[in-house]
Design a protein around this motif. Structure first.
Motif, PDB file in Angstrom:
ATOM      1  N   ALA A 253       0.831  -1.206   0.000  1.00  0.00           N
ATOM      2  CA  ALA A 253       0.000   0.000   0.000  1.00  0.00           C
ATOM      3  C   ALA A 253       0.863   1.253   0.000  1.00  0.00           C
ATOM      4  N   SER A 254       1.963   1.230   0.749  1.00  0.00           N
ATOM      5  CA  SER A 254       2.843   2.404   0.798  1.00  0.00           C
ATOM      6  C   SER A 254       3.465   2.683  -0.563  1.00  0.00           C
ATOM      7  N   ILE A 255       3.714   1.649  -1.350  1.00  0.00           N
ATOM      8  CA  ILE A 255       4.280   1.818  -2.691  1.00  0.00           C
ATOM      9  C   ILE A 255       3.226   2.308  -3.682  1.00  0.00           C
ATOM     10  N   TYR A 257       0.405   3.886  -3.147  1.00  0.00           N
ATOM     11  CA  TYR A 257      -0.103   5.232  -2.878  1.00  0.00           C
ATOM     12  C   TYR A 257       0.928   6.322  -3.154  1.00  0.00           C
ATOM     13  N   LYS A 258       2.165   5.956  -3.391  1.00  0.00           N
ATOM     14  CA  LYS A 258       3.149   6.971  -3.780  1.00  0.00           C
ATOM     15  C   LYS A 258       2.725   7.704  -5.043  1.00  0.00           C
ATOM     16  N   ASP A 261      -1.457   9.278  -3.769  1.00  0.00           N
ATOM     17  CA  ASP A 261      -1.719  10.019  -2.533  1.00  0.00           C
ATOM     18  C   ASP A 261      -0.508   9.873  -1.616  1.00  0.00           C
ATOM     19  N   SER A 262       0.371  10.861  -1.624  1.00  0.00           N
ATOM     20  CA  SER A 262       1.627  10.761  -0.884  1.00  0.00           C
ATOM     21  C   SER A 262       1.400  10.695   0.626  1.00  0.00           C
ATOM     22  N   LYS A 264      -1.101   9.239   2.234  1.00  0.00           N
ATOM     23  CA  LYS A 264      -1.447   7.854   2.584  1.00  0.00           C
ATOM     24  C   LYS A 264      -0.243   6.947   2.444  1.00  0.00           C
ATOM     25  N   SER A 265       0.612   7.233   1.477  1.00  0.00           N
ATOM     26  CA  SER A 265       1.831   6.451   1.316  1.00  0.00           C
ATOM     27  C   SER A 265       2.690   6.533   2.573  1.00  0.00           C
ATOM     28  N   TYR A 268       1.043   4.488   5.474  1.00  0.00           N
ATOM     29  CA  TYR A 268       1.264   3.037   5.402  1.00  0.00           C
ATOM     30  C   TYR A 268       2.735   2.684   5.598  1.00  0.00           C
ATOM     31  N   ALA A 269       3.637   3.563   5.221  1.00  0.00           N
ATOM     32  CA  ALA A 269       5.059   3.328   5.475  1.00  0.00           C
ATOM     33  C   ALA A 269       5.343   3.337   6.975  1.00  0.00           C
TER      34      ALA A 269
END
Length: 286
Positions: A253-255, A257-258, A261-262, A264-265, A268-269
């Motif tokens: 998800a972190s990847i 959303y990059k 939506d930064s 949210k990225s 999740y990171a």
């Protein structure tokens, strides 16, 4: 005043940093139907005098005892409250919740069907679920079906359960492993198979919805401590599949959303790294 020898029910309220909410909770208890002798134990983790004005207006109407403690931690405060409680039934409403007129009456009636613990649900002003999505129908809880049927802030519990099962004081608000203490507590109780637990959606508590603005500072702090708690829980009970599923889900998800939506990225990171750190640091306590 209530004769302490006759107290049947103890309402334990750990609190820190809230004034208006405590007043609103006590006002709702004052208006509720409670047909048995009871006491309210305020486990005050604030600086001296912080709650004075919030409590004064209720001291002549409600059986309140205030314990000013020198520690921080929700689980520790709950365990402390149980040690001080005189009732054979205890509960732990959150310091920012409110009860309805029939909350206690419904809780006692359900408990008296032969259960050791009963749980209700949290709702907002229009009756929608808050905190989590609850199941629609009542059911008996087990380790395999407990999700959607419990939040410890809604519990009515026989005090005898605490002879064997206290809250893990390494977990919960005010600790590094800031969540999942309720799951851990109930899972241990149900694994023992000596106590019966039940979910009744007719037992209702008002609880404000948790604002989920993923990416702001408060959400990042919250998700970090919550997921450290998740990692501790999974390590403690060997929930490896649950842990790895969440770990890989938030990683991807972190990847993803990059791109879209930064904020949210980043959220999740942070969750991903909290899961890893929580697992690593939990080794010190387990």
């Amino acid at each position: 005043m209530v004769n302490e020898a006759n107290i049947v029910y103890s309402i334990i309220v750990p609190t820190i940093g809230r004034k208006r909410e405590i007043s609103e909770l006590l006002a709702s208890i004052k208006e509720a139907d409670i047909a048995i002798p009871y006491e309210i134990l305020i486990i005050d983790q604030n600086a001296d005098g912080f709650l004075e004005n919030s409590l004064n207006e209720f001291l002549n109407y409600l059986p309140i005892k205030v314990f000013n403690v020198d520690f921080k931690g929700l689980s520790k405060a709950k365990n402390f409250g149980v040690l001080k409680a005189r009732g054979e039934i205890v509960s732990f409403p959150d310091d920012d919740c409110k009860v309805f007129k029939d909350t206690f009456e419904t809780g006692f009636e359900t408990l008296n069907r032969g259960y050791d613990l009963v749980f209700g649900k949290c709702i907002d002003e229009v009756g929608d679920d808050t905190v989590l999505i609850f199941k629609k129908e009542p059911f008996e809880l087990s380790t395999k079906n407990m999700m959607g049927g419990f939040v410890e802030a809604t519990v009515f519990c026989r005090k005898k359960v605490f002879e064997k099962f206290q809250f893990d004081e390494n977990m919960g608000a005010g600790t590094f492993f800031g969540a999942e203490e309720g799951y851990d507590w109930l899972y241990r109780i149900l694994s023992n198979q000596e106590s019966k637990a039940f979910f009744n959606p007719d037992i209702k508590f008002y609880h404000p919805p948790v604002v989920a603005n993923k990416g702001d500072t408060s959400s990042l702090k919250r998700v970090f401590t919550y997921r450290c708690g998740t990692a501790y829980l999974c390590h403690k009970h060997k929930f490896l599949f649950k842990y790895l599923t969440r770990l890989y889900l938030v990683f991807f998800a972190s990847i993803i959303y990059k791109i879209v939506d930064s904020r949210k990225s980043v959220y999740y990171a942070v969750e991903y790294h909290a899961l890893k750190l929580g697992w690593l640091f939990s080794k010190k306590y387990l």
